[in-house]
Design an enzyme around this catalytic site. Structure first.
Site, PDB file in Angstrom:
ATOM      1  CE  LYS A  23      -2.995   0.856   3.580  1.00 52.88           C
ATOM      2  NZ  LYS A  23      -2.974   2.155   4.286  1.00 52.88           N
ATOM      3  CB  SER A  24       3.815   2.229   1.953  1.00 51.71           C
ATOM      4  OG  SER A  24       3.045   2.432   3.543  1.00 51.71           O
ATOM      5  CB  SER A 167       4.686  11.257  10.875  1.00 53.65           C
ATOM      6  OG  SER A 167       4.096  11.036   9.758  1.00 53.65           O
ATOM      7  CD  GLN A 169       0.252   8.902   7.019  1.00 51.68           C
ATOM      8  OE1 GLN A 169      -0.213   9.656   7.556  1.00 51.68           O
ATOM      9  NE2 GLN A 169      -0.191   7.652   6.633  1.00 51.68           N
ATOM     10  CG  ASP A 315       0.856   0.644   9.377  1.00 51.94           C
ATOM     11  OD1 ASP A 315       0.392   1.352  10.328  1.00 51.94           O
ATOM     12  OD2 ASP A 315       1.106   1.091   8.340  1.00 51.94           O
ATOM     13  CE  LYS A 342      -0.503   5.131  12.919  1.00 50.82           C
ATOM     14  NZ  LYS A 342       0.176   5.923  11.894  1.00 50.82           N
ATOM     15  NE  ARG A 390      -2.335  -1.343   8.889  1.00 43.75           N
ATOM     16  CZ  ARG A 390      -2.024  -1.563   7.471  1.00 43.75           C
ATOM     17  NH1 ARG A 390      -1.975  -2.682   7.445  1.00 43.75           N
ATOM     18  NH2 ARG A 390      -1.635  -0.717   6.890  1.00 43.75           N
TER      19      ARG A 390
END
Ligand code: S3P
Length: 433
Positions: A23-24, A167, A169, A315, A342, A390
């Site tokens: 996904k990332s 982070s 992101q 995660d 999250k 998740r």
């Protein structure tokens, strides 16, 4: 629409599988393909709904995107080739999409608005707003620094930035904004987070200096379209590894899994608690390490996760916490207050779900402790994942070793990262109907 899903316990996990793309990495390839010149081709693009959200946003920015059989093609027009979106961009459930695109939008000379679903609109955005404002972008938010974000970009200047919370992101948003800034942009981090953005930027032709700890990007590179293959998602694999460790007699081989060292700490952790996880045929593909991962059932010991391990396994913590009940000593997690912001408050959602199944759980502000086997066998229950993919998968795996069936409410949320989770689990357990 799946609604609720009944998970029956038992069976053994057996087989060989190649999972959908990470996904990332998929997000990053799509975003950089959009900023590059020419037609990029991304194979094994993630089937995750989050990554579809990124593609929709790229379309919203005026680019042509096609997707067929896991191959995504994006016709990029360069750093200045995006168009002012006619409607607000919708990142849906995907924090990575919203935060990373905020960095891209900050570099654009038009005004745009980006939002998400009710979960994403509750999550903190100050962490990207602050550095992007320092770079010179105008960023407005809803009350409490939440999405939607309205961004008017352009005329950015490079900054030297240390995110207060580790982070990937945020690091990525700043580096992506740095592509269009005047001067060098540097991001420093004392705790390493995943470096897929740095790896992918270099693949597309950007120049980055420094290494882990302090990474700098030079502005206005010419990014060139690429043909790339996304490795299988290790974070998804971890749920199948978890199932293998719950069901005695199981053994599983996963092909072409992404093993980037900033992500693969979880495999070391598995080994450290007695889970025989092995890696073979490792190779480098477009700057990302890829290899085969095998695991077989073994009784696991349990242990503690805290400090820098938290960011490296962020995660994976839901799955590891849920495995606690199947360990000798339990699993204890600290320094993980990020889990509360999250897709759900993962500490509260795990504590609630696992307690419903009879686990003994202690909740801390920054983590939780799940007692091991001596606290008794889990029992099937009705559990609510709070719309969090998740949590749904972690509780479903815990249910495999419980006494009686478990009903997982709103189980369709697994599609956010792994739409075929339940059918894959059933197939590998030999119980597909
Ligand atoms: C991600 C980074 C992590 C992770 C998320 C994906 C990414 O978030 O939890 O699922 O792709 O960069 P943070 O960077 O906010 O910790």
């Amino acid at each position: 629409m799946m609604g609720k899903k009944v998970v029956s316990p038992g069976g053994t996990m057996e087989g060989v599988i190649e999972l959908p793309g990470d996904k990332s990495i998929s997000h990053r390839y799509a975003i950089l393909a959009a900023l590059a010149e020419g037609m990029s081709e991304i194979s094994n693009y993630a089937s995750a709904a989050d990554c579809r959200s990124t593609l929709e946003c790229v379309r919203g920015l005026g680019l042509e995107v096609t997707s067929a059989n896991g191959v995504v093609r994006i016709a990029g027009k360069g750093l200045d080739g995006l168009r002012e979106p006619k409607r607000p961009l919708d990142a849906e459930n995907s924090g990575s999409t919203l935060r990373m695109l905020a960095g891209v939008l900050a570099g654009q000379r038009f005004a745009s608005k980006i939002t998400g679903d009710s979960s994403l609109r509750k999550r903190p955005m100050r962490r990207v707003m602050d550095p992007l404002r320092q770079m010179g972008a105008e960023v407005r938010s809803a009350e409490g620094d939440r999405a939607p974000l309205e961004i008017r970009g352009g005329n950015l200047r490079g900054i030297d930035y240390t995110p207060p919370t580790p982070s990937a992101q945020v690091k990525s948003a700043v580096l992506l904004a740095g592509l269009s800034a005047e001067g060098i942009t540097t991001v420093r981090e004392s705790i390493a987070t995943r470096d897929h953005t740095e790896v992918a930027l270099r693949e597309f032709g950007a120049t980055l200096d420094g290494a882990r700890g302090a990474i700098s990007i030079r502005p206005r590179p010419k990014l060139t379209a690429r043909q790339l293959v996304v490795p299988s998602d290790l974070s998804t694999a971890v749920f199948l590894i978890g199932a293998t460790l719950v069901l005695p007699g199981s053994s599983l081989l996963l092909h072409n899994v992404g093993l980037n060292p900033t992500r693969s700490r979880v495999l070391d952790f598995f080994n450290s608690i007695g889970a025989p996880v092995r890696i073979a045929t490792v190779q480098m593909r477009s700057g990302e390490l890829v290899g085969d991962v095998s695991v077989r059932y073994a009784p696991i010991e349990g242990g503690e996760i805290s400090g820098s391990k938290v960011a490296e396994m962020i995660d994976e913590l839901p799955m590891l916490a849920a495995l606690g009940a199947y360990t000798e000593k339990g699993i204890e997690i600290h320094d993980a207050q990020e889990l509360r912001v999250k897709e759900s408050d993962r500490i509260a959602a795990l504590a609630e779900g696992l307690r419903q199944m009879g686990a003994k759980v202690e909740e801390f502000p920054d983590g939780l402790r799940v007692e091991g086997r001596s606290a008794g066998k889990l029992r099937g229950a009705k559990v609510d994942p709070h719309g969090d993919h998740r949590i749904a998968m972690a509780l479903s795996v815990a249910a495999l070793g419980a006494e009686g069936d478990t009903t997982v409410l709103d189980a369709e949320c697994v599609a956010v990262s792994f739409p075929d989770f339940f059918s894959t689990l059933d197939r590998l357990r030999g119980s597909e109907k």
